[in-house]
Write a protein that holds these residues in place. Structure first.
Motif, PDB file in Angstrom:
ATOM      1  N   ILE A  33      59.939   0.676  21.600  1.00  0.00           N
ATOM      2  CA  ILE A  33      60.668   0.087  20.531  1.00  0.00           C
ATOM      3  C   ILE A  33      61.110   0.782  19.132  1.00  0.00           C
ATOM      4  CG2 ILE A  33      58.661  -0.815  19.051  1.00  0.00           C
ATOM      5  CD1 ILE A  33      60.016  -3.427  19.125  1.00  0.00           C
ATOM      6  N   ASN A  34      60.362   1.938  19.006  1.00  0.00           N
ATOM      7  CA  ASN A  34      60.753   2.763  17.796  1.00  0.00           C
ATOM      8  C   ASN A  34      60.068   4.001  17.982  1.00  0.00           C
ATOM      9  OD1 ASN A  34      57.823   2.390  17.400  1.00  0.00           O
ATOM     10  ND2 ASN A  34      58.341   1.613  15.078  1.00  0.00           N
ATOM     11  N   PHE A  61      69.161  -3.375  21.256  1.00  0.00           N
ATOM     12  CA  PHE A  61      68.005  -3.974  21.998  1.00  0.00           C
ATOM     13  C   PHE A  61      68.476  -5.355  22.626  1.00  0.00           C
ATOM     14  CE2 PHE A  61      64.868  -1.196  19.866  1.00  0.00           C
ATOM     15  CZ  PHE A  61      64.446  -0.597  20.975  1.00  0.00           C
ATOM     16  N   LEU A  76      55.383  -2.614  25.630  1.00  0.00           N
ATOM     17  CA  LEU A  76      56.002  -2.025  24.251  1.00  0.00           C
ATOM     18  C   LEU A  76      55.229  -0.782  23.522  1.00  0.00           C
ATOM     19  CD1 LEU A  76      57.459  -5.322  22.254  1.00  0.00           C
ATOM     20  CD2 LEU A  76      58.566  -3.189  23.591  1.00  0.00           C
ATOM     21  N   PRO A  81      54.409   0.469  17.191  1.00  0.00           N
ATOM     22  CA  PRO A  81      55.185  -0.587  17.610  1.00  0.00           C
ATOM     23  C   PRO A  81      55.395  -1.310  16.298  1.00  0.00           C
ATOM     24  CG  PRO A  81      53.962  -0.057  19.559  1.00  0.00           C
ATOM     25  CD  PRO A  81      53.608   0.778  18.383  1.00  0.00           C
ATOM     26  N   HIS A  84      57.937  -1.542  13.304  1.00  0.00           N
ATOM     27  CA  HIS A  84      59.415  -2.277  13.235  1.00  0.00           C
ATOM     28  C   HIS A  84      59.189  -3.621  12.704  1.00  0.00           C
ATOM     29  CE1 HIS A  84      63.394  -3.080  14.748  1.00  0.00           C
ATOM     30  NE2 HIS A  84      63.067  -1.856  15.372  1.00  0.00           N
ATOM     31  N   PHE A  87      60.036  -6.611  15.210  1.00  0.00           N
ATOM     32  CA  PHE A  87      59.299  -6.535  16.365  1.00  0.00           C
ATOM     33  C   PHE A  87      59.475  -8.075  17.079  1.00  0.00           C
ATOM     34  CE2 PHE A  87      55.557  -7.253  18.801  1.00  0.00           C
ATOM     35  CZ  PHE A  87      55.249  -6.229  19.305  1.00  0.00           C
ATOM     36  N   ILE A  90      62.884  -8.699  18.682  1.00  0.00           N
ATOM     37  CA  ILE A  90      63.380  -7.880  19.820  1.00  0.00           C
ATOM     38  C   ILE A  90      62.178  -8.279  21.127  1.00  0.00           C
ATOM     39  CG2 ILE A  90      63.041  -5.654  20.940  1.00  0.00           C
ATOM     40  CD1 ILE A  90      63.628  -4.301  17.878  1.00  0.00           C
TER      41      ILE A  90
END
Length: 362
Positions: A33-34, A61, A76, A81, A84, A87, A90
């Protein structure tokens, strides 16, 4: 009825495991996710890609989610994570658009407040029919002093325990939330994990599972090596013994010994001992939009250049699938070993009798 649904689903997943079909989303998807992380872990295999400035945006995303079809299991990763800020937003894309029902998130657990805010938003937004399971996997490498030095932060263990306490309180409100720990075994922390698992069992009564992984990839500290097989096997047996009272009611506990047997088999034989289903049952999307069939092979495309299925069904991806099928690679990565064992009847039978033979006296 619940048992019948589970059996039906399992049979469908077994049918999926045999071959890749175009325009078919892998049922197990790993999404980074990042790339942003606040720690400097010695064993990190992703360290060269951390803290970049080219991560996918929230809109990208969402675009990915709208391209994908139905899949149930979302893993994830990061970075960290929960750093973010979007979060929950997403995660919601994949629940709403793709029918994701189970979410697994490995976390260094450094941010209890941020984590609680995001989890409350996700759990309150979705009914049990929409989201059945959310697992936070707290990553710990040993007891407090060792862990803090290994992670490069003097508060990392303390913050992890604060996050656990928050998760335990939240779990009382919503049992869909489960708390696991994951420790990565190296040649430097076997005794540390031995002591850690005893500590966690007493300190963390709401924690249901302590998972043991093996160091892999191009780690940040190149001097770190994997443990000896004897050490690893002894440690796994110790963890299994300590956690047995809590494992008895957990569905995954049936497969856990098979998974560990599979990892040991791969290391012992130094080859793909379990027929791998990566690129069919599992896929990976990195934080910068790169798409890969698994975490040990190079990406086969990027979402900023092509759609997911243009990449996933490409000649380059199919070439890599043939190499994987020909057993030209091997690894002990659990997210790929798990479906390869569970949803392939012959591999499941091999693993079942393998653990009976190996550990029948224990």
């Amino acid at each position: 009825m619940a048992l019948l649904k589970r059996i039906t689903r399992h049979l469908k997943m077994m049918a999926r495991s045999y071959s890749h079909r175009t325009q078919q989303t892998p049922p197990f998807l790993v999404i980074f996710i990042n790339s942003i992380c606040n720690l400097t872990c010695e064993h990190c295999f992703y360290w060269k890609n951390l803290n970049q400035r080219n991560d996918l945006s929230v809109k990208e995303f969402e675009k990915l989610s709208l391209e994908l079809g139905h899949f149930e299991h979302l893993n994830l990763s990061g970075g960290e994570p929960f750093i973010h800020k979007q979060f929950a937003e997403i995660v919601q894309f994949f629940i709403t658009n793709n029918g994701v029902k189970e979410v697994y998130v490995p976390t260094n657990a450094y941010f209890p407040e941020r984590t609680e805010t995001q989890l409350r938003q996700i759990l309150s937004t979705n009914s049990p029919e929409q989201l059945s399971l959310f697992v936070c996997e707290i990553s710990l490498d040993g007891t407090e002093d060792f862990h803090n030095e290994f992670r490069g932060n003097p508060k990392s263990f303390e913050k992890a325990m604060e996050t656990y306490d928050m998760l335990a309180r939240l779990q009382k409100e919503d049992p869909r939330l489960q708390i696991h720990c994951i420790s990565t075994a190296t040649d430097a922390n076997m005794k540390e994990i031995w002591a850690l698992t005893e500590y966690l069992y007493e300190r963390c009564p709401a924690m249901e599972h302590h998972n043991l992984a093996i160091i892999r990839g191009d780690r940040k500290n190149p001097s770190l090596q994997g443990p000896s097989l004897t050490q690893y096997e002894d440690l796994f047996q110790h963890i299994a013994k300590v956690w047995k009272p809590r494992e008895e009611q957990r569905y995954g506990s049936i497969v856990e010994p098979m998974l560990q047997w599979g990892k040991l088999k791969v290391i012992e034989e130094n080859k793909q001992s379990i027929k791998c289903t990566a690129g069919n049952m599992t896929g990976v999307v990195y934080a910068n939009g790169d798409v890969s069939l698994c975490e040990i092979h190079s990406p086969v495309g990027n979402l900023r250049d092509q759609s997911f299925f243009e990449i996933w069904d490409s000649a380059k991806a199919n070439k890599l699938r043939k190499e994987i099928k020909a057993k030209e690679c091997h690894c002990t990565t659990e997210v790929f070993l798990w479906p390869s064992i569970v949803y392939q009847p012959l591999e499941l039978i091999r693993a079942f009798f393998g653990i009976r033979k190996k550990w029948k006296k224990q």
